[in-house]
Design a protein around this motif. Structure first.
Motif, PDB file in Angstrom:
ATOM      1  N   LEU A   1      -6.176  -3.092   0.564  1.00 50.29           N
ATOM      2  CA  LEU A   1      -5.543  -1.897   1.111  1.00 50.29           C
ATOM      3  C   LEU A   1      -6.485  -1.109   2.017  1.00 50.29           C
ATOM      4  O   LEU A   1      -6.036  -0.361   2.887  1.00 50.29           O
ATOM      5  CB  LEU A   1      -5.054  -0.988  -0.022  1.00 50.29           C
TER       6      LEU A   1
ATOM      7  N   ARG B   1       1.660  -5.145   7.528  1.00 52.53           N
ATOM      8  CA  ARG B   1       2.901  -4.391   7.408  1.00 52.53           C
ATOM      9  C   ARG B   1       3.164  -4.033   5.935  1.00 52.53           C
ATOM     10  O   ARG B   1       3.097  -4.880   5.058  1.00 52.53           O
ATOM     11  CB  ARG B   1       4.074  -5.210   7.958  1.00 52.53           C
ATOM     12  N   GLY B   2       3.472  -2.770   5.716  1.00 56.29           N
ATOM     13  CA  GLY B   2       3.767  -2.307   4.364  1.00 56.29           C
ATOM     14  C   GLY B   2       2.560  -1.818   3.597  1.00 56.29           C
ATOM     15  O   GLY B   2       2.678  -1.463   2.420  1.00 56.29           O
ATOM     16  N   ARG B   3       1.386  -1.793   4.258  1.00 53.79           N
ATOM     17  CA  ARG B   3       0.177  -1.362   3.549  1.00 53.79           C
ATOM     18  C   ARG B   3       0.294   0.071   3.062  1.00 53.79           C
ATOM     19  O   ARG B   3      -0.003   0.377   1.898  1.00 53.79           O
ATOM     20  CB  ARG B   3      -1.043  -1.495   4.470  1.00 53.79           C
ATOM     21  N   ASN B   4       0.743   0.964   3.926  1.00 50.98           N
ATOM     22  CA  ASN B   4       0.875   2.375   3.544  1.00 50.98           C
ATOM     23  C   ASN B   4       1.944   2.566   2.475  1.00 50.98           C
ATOM     24  O   ASN B   4       1.805   3.432   1.602  1.00 50.98           O
ATOM     25  CB  ASN B   4       1.200   3.223   4.775  1.00 50.98           C
ATOM     26  N   VAL B   5       3.004   1.762   2.544  1.00 58.03           N
ATOM     27  CA  VAL B   5       4.055   1.860   1.523  1.00 58.03           C
ATOM     28  C   VAL B   5       3.500   1.484   0.152  1.00 58.03           C
ATOM     29  O   VAL B   5       3.773   2.156  -0.854  1.00 58.03           O
ATOM     30  CB  VAL B   5       5.245   0.947   1.894  1.00 58.03           C
ATOM     31  N   ILE B   6       2.710   0.421   0.105  1.00 55.68           N
ATOM     32  CA  ILE B   6       2.118  -0.008  -1.161  1.00 55.68           C
ATOM     33  C   ILE B   6       1.183   1.070  -1.704  1.00 55.68           C
ATOM     34  O   ILE B   6       1.195   1.378  -2.911  1.00 55.68           O
ATOM     35  CB  ILE B   6       1.362  -1.335  -0.978  1.00 55.68           C
TER      36      ILE B   6
ATOM     37  N   GLN C   1      -5.254  -4.668   7.913  1.00 56.83           N
ATOM     38  CA  GLN C   1      -4.086  -4.039   8.517  1.00 56.83           C
ATOM     39  C   GLN C   1      -2.903  -5.005   8.396  1.00 56.83           C
ATOM     40  O   GLN C   1      -2.933  -6.091   8.959  1.00 56.83           O
ATOM     41  CB  GLN C   1      -4.355  -3.717   9.997  1.00 56.83           C
TER      42      GLN C   1
ATOM     43  N   LEU D   1       3.157   3.855  -3.170  1.00 55.79           N
ATOM     44  CA  LEU D   1       3.679   3.462  -4.477  1.00 55.79           C
ATOM     45  C   LEU D   1       2.602   3.575  -5.558  1.00 55.79           C
ATOM     46  O   LEU D   1       2.890   3.982  -6.693  1.00 55.79           O
ATOM     47  CB  LEU D   1       4.213   2.028  -4.423  1.00 55.79           C
TER      48      LEU D   1
END
Length: 278
Positions: A99, A105-110, A103, A113
């Motif tokens: 994390l 896709r979806g790193r910030n979402v994870i 870089q 969470l």
């Protein structure tokens, strides 16, 4: 150093000493009580009011000679804590590192969470976790206690913050030398993260060793109990085994003290660096 600075320094030292004594008072009382006869404990309770002539090692002799279940509980706690520390450090560090340095896709979402799970009390998660362990047939086993703690959100967050401060130039140099991404992590970055591993080893080990609620939910048989659960069973309406309870409680402190002494060299630096990076 001026007179005012010296006076302030003395005041701070005295204040810290007083706070340390207050913090150590319950532990000192427990240690002294472990040498008192069980009859005296039943009569007067845990207190520092005692006679030196009555102090003896009978409670500890009883643990080593007759308290068979105690050492079974002790072994269970050691196994569960050791596996929790190793697996949690391994998986949580990899997640936090990914994390921080990659870089995708979806790193910030994870990461969001992870933060959301940090805000949820474990008591709310117990019921779905228990149903999952029941569905998988893992009730009354080591894996039922360990599995929910393998990827700890607090450890993921901590490792991510620490990995944000790692020099990215070393990664590029390792790639040029033909090192794989796993090789970069294990051979280059992980050695730089040793203070964070030490800090999390102490915190995760302390949490696992003292964990009472979750093992109480998923463990059934007496032979699988951990120390906190086993010691709690010694207090019953039909009799209180203070000789095992008090001396056994003192013995439970030793692994955590040893763990801290082993990793204390890196503990403070791991917490401070991990807390300010990012």
């Amino acid at each position: 150093m001026t007179v005012k600075a010296r006076v302030l320094s003395v005041i701070v030292i005295v204040a810290i000493a007083v706070i340390a004594c207050l913090a150590l008072f319950p532990l000192i009382t427990l240690i002294v009580s472990s040498f008192r006869p069980s009859s005296d404990l039943m009569r007067n309770g845990i207190t520092l009011s005692f006679s030196f002539r009555e102090l003896n090692l009978d409670n500890y002799f009883h643990i080593f000679r007759q308290a068979d279940h105690y050492w079974t509980w002790y072994g269970n706690s050691l196994i569960i804590s050791a596996l929790t520390i190793v697996l949690s450090l391994f998986f949580s560090s990899m997640v936090g590192y990914a994390l921080a340095v990659y870089q995708f896709r979806g790193r910030n979402v994870i990461f969001i969470l992870v933060l959301l799970i940090l805000m949820v009390p474990f008591e709310i998660l117990m019921l779905p976790l228990y149903r999952l362990m029941t569905f998988l047939g893992m009730i009354d086993s080591y894996i039922a206690v360990i599995l929910p703690m393998v990827v700890a959100p607090v450890a993921v967050f901590f490792f991510r913050q620490y990995a944000l401060g790692l020099p990215k130039e070393l990664m590029e140099a390792a790639r040029i030398d033909g090192c794989t991404e796993y090789g970069i992590f294990f051979r280059v970055m992980a050695p730089l993260m040793l203070p964070s591993f030490a800090a999390m080893a102490i915190l995760q080990g302390l949490g696992s060793w003292n964990n009472f609620l979750w093992p109480l939910v998923v463990l059934r048989s007496n032979s699988m109990f951990t120390l906190p659960i086993g010691l709690s069973t010694l207090l019953t309406p039909y009799g209180n085994n203070y000789d095992v309870l008090i001396a056994g409680s003192v013995m439970t402190v030793l692994p955590i003290v040893i763990l801290f002494l082993f990793f204390q060299r890196y503990f403070i630096s791991g917490l401070t660096v991990g807390g300010v990076k990012g």
